[in-house]
Design a protein around this motif. Structure first.
Motif, PDB file in Angstrom:
ATOM      1  N   VAL A   1       0.858  -1.184   0.000  1.00  0.00           N
ATOM      2  CA  VAL A   1       0.000   0.000   0.000  1.00  0.00           C
ATOM      3  C   VAL A   1       0.894   1.233   0.000  1.00  0.00           C
ATOM      4  O   VAL A   1       1.705   1.413   0.916  1.00  0.00           O
ATOM      5  CB  VAL A   1      -0.941   0.024   1.221  1.00  0.00           C
ATOM      6  N   GLU A   2       0.748   2.071  -1.011  1.00  0.00           N
ATOM      7  CA  GLU A   2       1.566   3.271  -1.138  1.00  0.00           C
ATOM      8  C   GLU A   2       0.674   4.512  -1.241  1.00  0.00           C
ATOM      9  O   GLU A   2      -0.358   4.477  -1.913  1.00  0.00           O
ATOM     10  CB  GLU A   2       2.466   3.187  -2.376  1.00  0.00           C
ATOM     11  N   PRO A   3       1.059   5.625  -0.590  1.00  0.00           N
ATOM     12  CA  PRO A   3       0.256   6.856  -0.672  1.00  0.00           C
ATOM     13  C   PRO A   3       0.427   7.554  -2.015  1.00  0.00           C
ATOM     14  O   PRO A   3       1.488   7.499  -2.640  1.00  0.00           O
ATOM     15  CB  PRO A   3       0.826   7.699   0.466  1.00  0.00           C
ATOM     16  N   ILE A   4      -0.639   8.198  -2.468  1.00  0.00           N
ATOM     17  CA  ILE A   4      -0.607   9.043  -3.659  1.00  0.00           C
ATOM     18  C   ILE A   4      -0.927  10.462  -3.202  1.00  0.00           C
ATOM     19  O   ILE A   4      -2.008  10.726  -2.678  1.00  0.00           O
ATOM     20  CB  ILE A   4      -1.635   8.578  -4.712  1.00  0.00           C
ATOM     21  N   LYS A   5       0.025  11.352  -3.380  1.00  0.00           N
ATOM     22  CA  LYS A   5      -0.107  12.708  -2.847  1.00  0.00           C
ATOM     23  C   LYS A   5      -0.487  13.705  -3.930  1.00  0.00           C
ATOM     24  O   LYS A   5      -0.117  13.572  -5.096  1.00  0.00           O
ATOM     25  CB  LYS A   5       1.206  13.147  -2.196  1.00  0.00           C
ATOM     26  N   VAL A   6      -1.238  14.707  -3.501  1.00  0.00           N
ATOM     27  CA  VAL A   6      -1.488  15.899  -4.306  1.00  0.00           C
ATOM     28  C   VAL A   6      -0.889  17.056  -3.509  1.00  0.00           C
ATOM     29  O   VAL A   6      -1.437  17.471  -2.492  1.00  0.00           O
ATOM     30  CB  VAL A   6      -2.992  16.119  -4.540  1.00  0.00           C
ATOM     31  N   GLY A   7       0.266  17.508  -3.972  1.00  0.00           N
ATOM     32  CA  GLY A   7       1.042  18.442  -3.157  1.00  0.00           C
ATOM     33  C   GLY A   7       1.627  17.675  -1.980  1.00  0.00           C
ATOM     34  O   GLY A   7       2.284  16.656  -2.148  1.00  0.00           O
ATOM     35  N   LYS A   8       1.386  18.142  -0.763  1.00  0.00           N
ATOM     36  CA  LYS A   8       1.877  17.453   0.425  1.00  0.00           C
ATOM     37  C   LYS A   8       0.801  16.585   1.082  1.00  0.00           C
ATOM     38  O   LYS A   8       1.071  15.888   2.047  1.00  0.00           O
ATOM     39  CB  LYS A   8       2.401  18.474   1.441  1.00  0.00           C
TER      40      LYS A   8
END
Length: 264
Positions: free
Chosen positions: A201-208
């Protein structure tokens, strides 16, 4: 057991405990079959099968009440939604006695989903009972239906949808760092240790800001399956330390006698 996919990705079950989730899977497995389509059908199962290693029936009673109170929203294949209680009316034997049976039913709107589901997730009973966290079991259930796909190996979830999938209660683990520490990491580690498939499971960021997570899965090779089977045979006590790499290792040290008489 084969659990209908429509009952693996559901909304509204965030309050269920690990024990309640296990019990529900057992009830579905016991009921599944040709008779499920009969009008007003009920099923009977021995309490000893549901009790496991626990002596009393208190945990069974608590789980039954929780399942009856849990109203979930089921996403149907055509896009419509259906709201239904997870468990219908039931009769339970005398809770003060060691022996007895539970006679139970499902809501009539739930039975068609159980009987006619076109996609199934394969859930292994031994693996299900080996989980020590409800988040691990919830993610395992969701991935069990996906790991059989041949053209898809990952899926992106909005953060709130993923919290719902894991069963994180509203207002709990509100920051991604806490969600990762308390829910995601323990769940992924348990699945990778005892399931027939692995996941990430990996995070997907928009900005921070973390807006989504990407969940990837894969089938284990022969060596991975052997390691998972070996871990299943070990006691649950100490599993968290073993799979996280924090388990203490015994190191054989030379005795004082050997040190004293060692030749230069």
């Amino acid at each position: 057991m084969l659990k209908p996919a429509e009952l693996i990705d559901i909304d509204g079950a965030t309050g269920l405990t690990l024990a309640a989730r296990r019990l529900y899977n057992q009830l579905i497995a016991h009921a599944f079959g040709p008779r499920m389509g009969e009008e007003g059908q009920e099923w009977t199962i021995r309490l000893s099968e549901l009790r496991g290693q626990h002596r009393g029936n208190e945990r069974i009673e608590d789980s039954i009440v929780a399942l009856m109170k849990t109203i979930v929203t089921v996403r149907l294949p055509g896009g419509a939604t259906r709201r239904v209680a997870l468990l219908g009316g039931n009769d339970m034997g005398d809770p003060e006695r060691a022996h007895g049976c539970l006679t139970y039913s499902f809501d009539k709107r739930l039975v068609p989903l159980l009987r006619e589901s076109s996609v199934f997730g394969k859930i292994e009973i031994e693996v299900m009972h080996a989980f020590t966290t409800k988040y691990g079991l919830a993610l395992y259930e969701a991935l069990s239906r996906r790991v059989r796909l041949t053209t898809k190996f990952y899926e992106d979830f909005d953060l709130e949808a993923f919290r719902e999938l894991l069963g994180v209660p509203s207002g709990k683990l509100t920051t991604f760092s806490n969600l990762k520490l308390r829910a995601i990491t323990p769940a992924v580690e348990e699945i990778n240790a005892i399931a027939s498939f692995g996941c990430q499971v990996e995070p997907i960021k928009v900005g921070k800001r973390v807006e989504k997570v990407r969940v990837a899965w894969w089938r284990k090779d022969i060596d991975g399956l052997k390691e998972a089977y070996a871990e299943l045979q070990r006691p649950k006590v100490g599993r968290k330390a073993r799979i996280s790499g924090d388990a203490e290792q015994l190191v054989e040290l030379p005795s004082l006698f050997e040190e004293k008489h060692k030749k230069p």
